[in-house]
Design a protein around this motif. Sequence first.
Motif, PDB file in Angstrom:
ATOM      1  N   ASN A 254       3.974   3.973  -3.252  1.00 51.12           N
ATOM      2  CA  ASN A 254       4.534   5.222  -2.760  1.00 51.12           C
ATOM      3  C   ASN A 254       5.917   5.451  -3.350  1.00 51.12           C
ATOM      4  OD1 ASN A 254       2.639   6.265  -0.640  1.00 51.12           O
ATOM      5  ND2 ASN A 254       2.900   4.179   0.082  1.00 51.12           N
ATOM      6  N   THR A 255       6.352   6.683  -3.269  1.00 53.83           N
ATOM      7  CA  THR A 255       7.694   7.056  -3.684  1.00 53.83           C
ATOM      8  C   THR A 255       8.428   7.606  -2.478  1.00 53.83           C
ATOM      9  OG1 THR A 255       6.906   7.618  -5.898  1.00 53.83           O
ATOM     10  CG2 THR A 255       9.045   8.508  -5.239  1.00 53.83           C
ATOM     11  N   VAL A 256       9.646   7.146  -2.273  1.00 55.48           N
ATOM     12  CA  VAL A 256      10.469   7.605  -1.165  1.00 55.48           C
ATOM     13  C   VAL A 256      11.722   8.244  -1.737  1.00 55.48           C
ATOM     14  CG1 VAL A 256      11.800   6.891   0.857  1.00 55.48           C
ATOM     15  CG2 VAL A 256       9.634   5.767   0.341  1.00 55.48           C
TER      16      VAL A 256
ATOM     17  N   ASP B 210       9.654   0.721  11.484  1.00 53.57           N
ATOM     18  CA  ASP B 210       8.536   1.389  10.818  1.00 53.57           C
ATOM     19  C   ASP B 210       8.271   2.757  11.422  1.00 53.57           C
ATOM     20  OD1 ASP B 210       7.749  -0.757   9.044  1.00 53.57           O
ATOM     21  OD2 ASP B 210       7.053  -1.818  10.825  1.00 53.57           O
TER      22      ASP B 210
ATOM     23  N   PHE C 202      14.990   1.286   1.939  1.00 54.90           N
ATOM     24  CA  PHE C 202      13.961   2.239   2.318  1.00 54.90           C
ATOM     25  C   PHE C 202      12.718   1.933   1.499  1.00 54.90           C
ATOM     26  CE2 PHE C 202      18.019   4.235   3.069  1.00 54.90           C
ATOM     27  CZ  PHE C 202      17.870   4.760   4.346  1.00 54.90           C
ATOM     28  N   VAL C 203      11.576   1.764   2.173  1.00 55.26           N
ATOM     29  CA  VAL C 203      10.346   1.373   1.501  1.00 55.26           C
ATOM     30  C   VAL C 203       9.215   2.269   1.963  1.00 55.26           C
ATOM     31  CG1 VAL C 203       8.668  -0.488   1.199  1.00 55.26           C
ATOM     32  CG2 VAL C 203      11.091  -1.033   1.397  1.00 55.26           C
ATOM     33  N   GLY C 204       8.431   2.748   1.019  1.00 58.68           N
ATOM     34  CA  GLY C 204       7.188   3.451   1.342  1.00 58.68           C
ATOM     35  C   GLY C 204       6.062   2.434   1.348  1.00 58.68           C
ATOM     36  N   GLN C 205       5.343   2.340   2.474  1.00 54.52           N
ATOM     37  CA  GLN C 205       4.268   1.351   2.594  1.00 54.52           C
ATOM     38  C   GLN C 205       2.942   1.945   2.145  1.00 54.52           C
ATOM     39  OE1 GLN C 205       4.741  -1.720   3.261  1.00 54.52           O
ATOM     40  NE2 GLN C 205       6.688  -1.823   4.319  1.00 54.52           N
TER      41      GLN C 205
ATOM     42  N   GLN D 299       3.987  14.162   4.607  1.00 54.54           N
ATOM     43  CA  GLN D 299       4.022  13.979   3.160  1.00 54.54           C
ATOM     44  C   GLN D 299       4.343  15.299   2.475  1.00 54.54           C
ATOM     45  OE1 GLN D 299       3.267  10.727   1.729  1.00 54.54           O
ATOM     46  NE2 GLN D 299       3.653  10.323   3.897  1.00 54.54           N
TER      47      GLN D 299
ATOM     48  N   THR E 100       4.020  -1.203  -0.138  1.00 54.07           N
ATOM     49  CA  THR E 100       5.051  -1.361  -1.161  1.00 54.07           C
ATOM     50  C   THR E 100       4.451  -1.246  -2.554  1.00 54.07           C
ATOM     51  OG1 THR E 100       6.263  -2.808   0.313  1.00 54.07           O
ATOM     52  CG2 THR E 100       6.847  -2.910  -2.003  1.00 54.07           C
TER      53      THR E 100
ATOM     54  N   SER F 291       5.125   5.349  11.453  1.00 54.76           N
ATOM     55  CA  SER F 291       3.718   5.497  11.109  1.00 54.76           C
ATOM     56  C   SER F 291       3.397   6.944  10.741  1.00 54.76           C
ATOM     57  CB  SER F 291       2.847   5.090  12.299  1.00 54.76           C
ATOM     58  OG  SER F 291       3.064   3.747  12.617  1.00 54.76           O
TER      59      SER F 291
END
Length: 67
Positions: A56-58, A15, A48-51, A21, A53, A17
């Motif tokens: 968000n867009t990654v 992760d 790949f995950v934007g938290q 952006q 879930t 933190s």
Amino acid sequence: DGAFGGGDDVEHQVDFSMPAQGEWISYDIPLSDFTGLTTSSNISQYIFVGQPTGNNTVFVDNVYFHN
């Protein structure tokens, strides 16, 4: 060649933190950071995950593997 039949499937999450952006950022992530990855003989995918879930867009560009 489709010969690998699985069986050593494990996963581990790293992760980050509060990443910046709206701008490009770079990470150099050694495999040793994946402490829960008990085997790395057959790595088949990275996720790949934007938290959180789904909220968000990654965007991922230029993934390099090196030693």
